[in-house]
Design an enzyme around this catalytic site. Structure first.
Site, short mmCIF file in Angstrom:
data_model
loop_
_atom_site.label_atom_id
_atom_site.label_comp_id
_atom_site.label_asym_id
_atom_site.label_seq_id
_atom_site.Cartn_x
_atom_site.Cartn_y
_atom_site.Cartn_z
N ASN A 207 0.86 -1.18 0.00
CA ASN A 207 0.00 0.00 0.00
C ASN A 207 0.90 1.24 0.00
O ASN A 207 1.75 1.40 0.88
CB ASN A 207 -0.87 -0.06 1.27
CG ASN A 207 -1.83 1.11 1.39
OD1 ASN A 207 -1.45 2.19 1.82
ND2 ASN A 207 -3.09 0.89 1.04
N CYS B 207 -6.46 8.42 2.22
CA CYS B 207 -6.29 8.44 3.67
C CYS B 207 -6.90 9.72 4.23
O CYS B 207 -6.48 10.82 3.87
CB CYS B 207 -4.82 8.35 4.05
SG CYS B 207 -4.61 8.16 5.80
N THR C 128 -11.53 4.46 5.13
CA THR C 128 -12.36 4.86 6.27
C THR C 128 -13.21 6.09 5.98
O THR C 128 -12.91 6.87 5.09
CB THR C 128 -11.47 5.14 7.49
OG1 THR C 128 -10.46 6.07 7.09
CG2 THR C 128 -10.82 3.87 8.00
N GLY D 279 -14.73 -0.53 10.77
CA GLY D 279 -15.45 -1.53 11.57
C GLY D 279 -16.92 -1.65 11.19
O GLY D 279 -17.37 -1.07 10.18
N GLY E 62 -10.11 -5.79 8.05
CA GLY E 62 -9.30 -4.79 8.75
C GLY E 62 -9.50 -4.80 10.25
O GLY E 62 -8.91 -5.63 10.96
C1 LIG Z 1 -5.49 1.43 12.48
C2 LIG Z 1 -5.78 1.54 11.00
C3 LIG Z 1 -4.74 1.88 10.13
C4 LIG Z 1 -4.99 1.97 8.75
N1 LIG Z 1 -3.97 2.30 7.91
C5 LIG Z 1 -4.18 2.33 6.56
C6 LIG Z 1 -3.11 2.59 5.65
O1 LIG Z 1 -1.95 2.76 6.05
N2 LIG Z 1 -3.40 2.64 4.32
C7 LIG Z 1 -4.67 2.44 3.83
O2 LIG Z 1 -4.89 2.49 2.62
N3 LIG Z 1 -5.70 2.16 4.69
C8 LIG Z 1 -5.48 2.10 6.02
N4 LIG Z 1 -6.53 1.80 6.87
C9 LIG Z 1 -7.87 1.54 6.31
C10 LIG Z 1 -8.13 0.04 6.17
O3 LIG Z 1 -7.19 -0.56 5.31
C11 LIG Z 1 -9.56 -0.23 5.66
O4 LIG Z 1 -9.73 0.36 4.39
C12 LIG Z 1 -10.63 0.31 6.59
O5 LIG Z 1 -10.25 0.18 7.95
C13 LIG Z 1 -12.00 -0.36 6.37
O6 LIG Z 1 -11.98 -1.74 6.68
P1 LIG Z 1 -12.40 -2.34 8.12
O7 LIG Z 1 -13.71 -1.72 8.50
O8 LIG Z 1 -12.46 -3.81 7.94
O9 LIG Z 1 -11.32 -1.94 9.08
C14 LIG Z 1 -6.30 1.72 8.26
C15 LIG Z 1 -7.33 1.36 9.15
C16 LIG Z 1 -7.08 1.26 10.50
C17 LIG Z 1 -8.21 0.87 11.43
#
Ligand SMILES: Cc1cc2nc3c(=O)[nH]c(=O)nc-3n(C[C@H](O)[C@H](O)[C@H](O)COP(=O)(O)O)c2cc1C
Length: 305
Positions: free
Chosen positions: A100, A131, A194, A218, A266
């Site tokens: 990524n 982001c 997110t 989440g 995630g």
């Molecule tokens: C603690 C944390 C760090 C994350 N860091 C990144 C990142 O570095 N690059 C990115 O594209 N998405 C990042 N994300 C987003 C996740 O990859 C994902 O798109 C998002 O959390 C939705 O999925 P989930 O609901 O299953 O967590 C991050 C999410 C969390 C919770």
């Protein structure tokens, strides 16, 4: 019954459709005592930038009723340290590694793509233009279709690796963004990142996060993510990596039926580090129970009448 779970994500061949979302699984090694990472369809690593980044001021994480708010600010050791210190272990996992990448300028994205091109063990790039908690760059790229297209083109021009572009839900029309990014040459789309959110501490009367705003992930975001996958599947002929609130096999199947070819887990990794393996077992059980021989039969199934 012989089950086929193999999927092709824009040129990345995965043994099954289950991967882990960037930023929630570190560099794989952190989870290796708890999960058989060899069983994952792919591993997506933490957001990587050209130079090391310290990230945002703490606190960076806060739990909300149905989701997590984070404002990590892309803390990472930079691309050189990734290649030298973290990639050698990942190579031993024997599954595709997707890096990524994130930058502050189009040129930085291009330089990252060029640096990772041809590096043994890197199977593809996931371009984070979305982001929500990095002030410069991130959100601008992700919410402006022209900038999103420029970043996509710059990355494609500098690598032979498959390029997955990760879109933001914090936009008026995710389909317009997806169409522009597809026209610019993306091989696959990743959705969603997110949703922008915040929390306030009523005792200090101040925002909880050091960065004030953060990204919500989440269970709270699952319906939004599913809607995005559904809409983009109808608008764009590119494989989709679906994510957002997935925490069980049923969630995965919903995303696949909405149009995702593969999914990423995630936040659920923080609740149950073994969730990705459990989800995989659950998908297999479902396929056996329903007589589905090939997972691809289910991709977009909810669209047909
Ligand atoms: C603690 C944390 C760090 C994350 N860091 C990144 C990142 O570095 N690059 C990115 O594209 N998405 C990042 N994300 C987003 C996740 O990859 C994902 O798109 C998002 O959390 C939705 O999925 P989930 O609901 O299953 O967590 C991050 C999410 C969390 C919770």
């Amino acid at each position: 019954m012989n089950l086929n779970l193999v999927v092709d994500l824009g040129g990345i061949k995965m043994a099954n459709p289950v991967t882990v979302a960037s930023g929630t699984f570190g560099y794989g090694q952190e989870y290796a005592d708890l999960v058989n990472i060899r069983r994952l369809g792919a591993i997506i690593v933490k957001g990587t930038t050209l130079e090391p980044r310290a990230g945002n001021p703490p606190p960076r994480l806060v739990e909300t009723p149905a989701g997590l708010l984070n404002a990590i600010g892309l803390m990472n050791p930079g691309v050189e340290a990734f290649v030298e210190q973290y990639l050698p272990y990942l190579r031993t996992a024997g599954v595709p590694v997707i890096v990524n990448i994130a930058g502050n300028t189009v040129e930085e994205y291009a330089a990252l793509a060029a640096r990772l091109d041809g590096v043994a063990g890197v199977a593809g790039l996931e371009v984070n233009i979305s982001c929500p908690n990095v002030k410069k760059g991130g959100l601008q790229f992700g919410s402006d279709p022209e900038m999103a297209a420029q970043v996509t083109r710059a990355v494609k021009d500098n690598t032979r690796l498959p390029v997955i572009v990760k879109l933001s839900p914090n936009v008026t029309s995710i389909t317009e963004l997806a169409q522009r990014v597809a026209a610019a040459g993306a091989d696959a789309l990743s959705l969603i990142n997110t949703l922008l959110g915040m929390a306030i501490d009523i005792h200090t009367r101040r925002p909880v996060l050091g960065n004030v705003l953060g990204g919500l992930s989440g269970p709270a975001i699952k319906p939004v993510a599913l809607r995005c996958v559904w809409q983009v599947y109808q608008a764009v002929r590119l494989p989709i990596l679906g994510m957002g609130g997935i925490s069980c096999a049923r969630d995965v199947l919903e995303f696949i039926m909405a149009g995702a070819s593969a999914v990423a887990i995630g936040t659920a990794n923080f609740v149950n580090p073994r969730v990705s393996e459990e989800v995989l077992d659950g998908i297999r059980e479902f396929m056996i129970a329903e007589g589905v021989k090939d997972i691809k039969e289910l991709v977009g199934a909810a669209h047909s009448v």
